[in-house]
Write a protein that holds these residues in place. Sequence first.
Motif, short mmCIF file in Angstrom:
data_model
loop_
_atom_site.label_atom_id
_atom_site.label_comp_id
_atom_site.label_asym_id
_atom_site.label_seq_id
_atom_site.Cartn_x
_atom_site.Cartn_y
_atom_site.Cartn_z
N LYS A 342 0.83 -1.20 0.00
CA LYS A 342 0.00 0.00 0.00
C LYS A 342 0.87 1.26 0.00
O LYS A 342 1.96 1.26 0.56
N THR A 343 0.34 2.30 -0.61
CA THR A 343 1.05 3.58 -0.62
C THR A 343 0.09 4.74 -0.46
O THR A 343 -1.07 4.66 -0.88
N ALA A 344 0.60 5.81 0.14
CA ALA A 344 -0.08 7.10 0.17
C ALA A 344 0.92 8.12 -0.36
O ALA A 344 1.99 8.31 0.22
N ILE A 345 0.59 8.77 -1.48
CA ILE A 345 1.51 9.68 -2.15
C ILE A 345 0.84 11.05 -2.32
O ILE A 345 -0.29 11.13 -2.83
N ILE A 346 1.53 12.10 -1.91
CA ILE A 346 1.05 13.45 -2.19
C ILE A 346 1.51 13.84 -3.59
O ILE A 346 2.69 13.74 -3.92
N VAL A 347 0.55 14.28 -4.41
CA VAL A 347 0.87 14.67 -5.79
C VAL A 347 0.22 16.01 -6.09
O VAL A 347 -0.81 16.36 -5.51
N PRO A 348 0.80 16.81 -7.00
CA PRO A 348 0.14 18.03 -7.44
C PRO A 348 -1.09 17.68 -8.26
O PRO A 348 -1.15 16.62 -8.90
N ASP A 349 -2.06 18.58 -8.27
CA ASP A 349 -3.32 18.30 -8.97
C ASP A 349 -3.12 17.99 -10.44
O ASP A 349 -3.92 17.30 -11.06
N GLY A 350 -2.03 18.52 -11.02
CA GLY A 350 -1.78 18.25 -12.44
C GLY A 350 -1.66 16.77 -12.75
O GLY A 350 -1.98 16.34 -13.86
N VAL A 351 -1.21 15.98 -11.79
CA VAL A 351 -1.12 14.53 -12.00
C VAL A 351 -2.51 13.94 -12.18
O VAL A 351 -2.69 12.97 -12.91
N LEU A 352 -3.50 14.56 -11.56
CA LEU A 352 -4.86 14.02 -11.59
C LEU A 352 -5.57 14.28 -12.91
O LEU A 352 -6.37 13.44 -13.34
N PHE A 353 -5.30 15.42 -13.54
CA PHE A 353 -6.08 15.76 -14.74
C PHE A 353 -5.24 16.16 -15.94
O PHE A 353 -5.79 16.55 -16.98
N GLY A 354 -3.91 16.09 -15.84
CA GLY A 354 -3.06 16.46 -16.97
C GLY A 354 -3.45 15.71 -18.23
O GLY A 354 -3.75 14.51 -18.19
N SER A 355 -3.41 16.39 -19.35
CA SER A 355 -3.91 15.80 -20.60
C SER A 355 -2.81 15.21 -21.48
O SER A 355 -3.11 14.65 -22.54
N SER A 356 -1.56 15.32 -21.07
CA SER A 356 -0.48 14.78 -21.90
C SER A 356 -0.56 13.26 -21.93
O SER A 356 -1.19 12.62 -21.08
N ASN A 357 0.10 12.67 -22.92
CA ASN A 357 0.11 11.21 -23.03
C ASN A 357 0.68 10.56 -21.77
O ASN A 357 0.20 9.51 -21.32
N ALA A 358 1.73 11.18 -21.19
CA ALA A 358 2.37 10.62 -20.00
C ALA A 358 1.41 10.63 -18.81
O ALA A 358 1.33 9.66 -18.05
N HIS A 359 0.69 11.74 -18.63
CA HIS A 359 -0.27 11.83 -17.53
C HIS A 359 -1.35 10.74 -17.66
O HIS A 359 -1.65 10.03 -16.69
N GLN A 360 -1.92 10.63 -18.86
CA GLN A 360 -2.98 9.65 -19.06
C GLN A 360 -2.43 8.22 -18.96
O GLN A 360 -3.11 7.33 -18.43
#
Length: 513
Positions: A342-360
């Motif tokens: 299990k993991t809990a990771i803090i990420v910037p919101d851009g990770v959640l909705f970024g539209s680049s191929n890498a984000h998706q």
Amino acid sequence: MITGQLKSDINKLWEEFWTGGIANPLTVIEQITFLMYARLLDLHEQRDEKRAKLRGIAFKRRFNDDQQHIRWHRFIHQDKDTMLKLVRDEVFPHFKNASGEGSLFAEFMKDAQCMIQKPTLMESAVEMINKLPLEDSDTKGDLYEYLLSKLTTAGINGQFRTPRHIIRAMVEMLDPTVEDRIVDPSCGTAGFLTVAYEYLLEKYTSPEGVHTETVVGDNGETQQVKIYSGDLLVEHRDYVNSDMFHGFDFDATMLRIAAMNLVMHGVTEPDVHYQDTLSGSFTERFPNQSKDAYTMCIANPPFKGSLDEEDVDPAILRMVKTKKTELLFVAQILRLLKNGGKTAIIVPDGVLFGSSNAHQQLRQHIIENNELQAVVSLPSGVFKPYAGVSTAILFITKGSRTDHVWFYDVQADGMSLDDKRTPIKDNDLPDVVAKFKARDKAIAETAQNDRSQKAFWVSKADIVGNKYDLSINRYKQVVYAEQQYEDPKVILDKLVALENDILADLKALEAML
């Protein structure tokens, strides 16, 4: 908790370094750490000497016969010029040998340098550190945490920590056990690891497992110290001390501070290493720790920055082809975990909705090959005054299956969301911890799943249909209250009446002139 007097003593010690010409807060904490370590070495030597005398057993000495003069309780009685020379030329070089060749502490201390140049500063710093209750295992961890809190207020070179209450909530939600092997791949000052250790202490130590023990201080005075002897310490102490907690960072100063932070909290042989966990050399140096090695990861990896592809481990790039560190760290954390980890990771919101191929690509990997348990959205001010970026916490179980994801919209964390970050009454963190532990996936497809509330479920089908978007605003329903307005004719009549009153007043003023 430490007392107001102890806080005052730490504040005075901090001011002594600043007025003594050492202004970088990281350097201040590092030098205080070295001096604390020098005193702890002597305290541990005294403790073992007393045990050996009482029980008639031998122990491995930290100081040989020719080094007795560099023990803390000896050199603190020297004059300030002799003390500075002794600490700089003999105590600091002794750190590496005292830790044992090849040991982790030898690695941390091998480049230790005394930055104190003024005899008066050395004298006052040693005097103040000698008064700190380092014999008290129940206090010294809190004491060091308060010292580290100075990094938060300083913010030099971008060095500041994840708020402790945020870490505590993450640890409580993950609920580690004595069976876990925990890692932080960008550990900084080891805040996540120390909080996890404190949580385990509380979880596994029963009231019956706490007793007091008489300890003799450097000045000869006796002190009653609280000793934990619960299951965690008795049955699992060797594992806790050497193999439960693992940390990596590529800032040598941070690593020394992290090591001391863990030691001050009670982990005697912390496994923390100087290493960039995104590089290919990580696998080369630590082949048994770079993949499928841990059951739990708690982290707040660096948000900003990009790396050249040739510097990144190719195994990570096969998961997500990008230069962005925030995406690479998430992929690497999933590699580090064992199946079921299990993991809990803090990420910037851009990770959640970024539209680049890498984000998706990364979000698709999380959803399709793992169980995304929860997305906890944090308010944008939790890292102020040094960062205003909006963030979220991802809770993931490696290798399981995602069918529904639990979302929670944290709107307050008990602190104001401005630059001052002062305590306030509103705090969603206790609620998010309680609801996370009590969440019931059975209501996900029922009327009880109200998406207008702070906590709600979203199906995998909805997430896939939105290109794996994990932004809470994509799924939360906003309820708009209907507003009632007066008839426009009524408003117009009121405006005319008001204008007539103004005109009448103007005519009255004109008549007076």
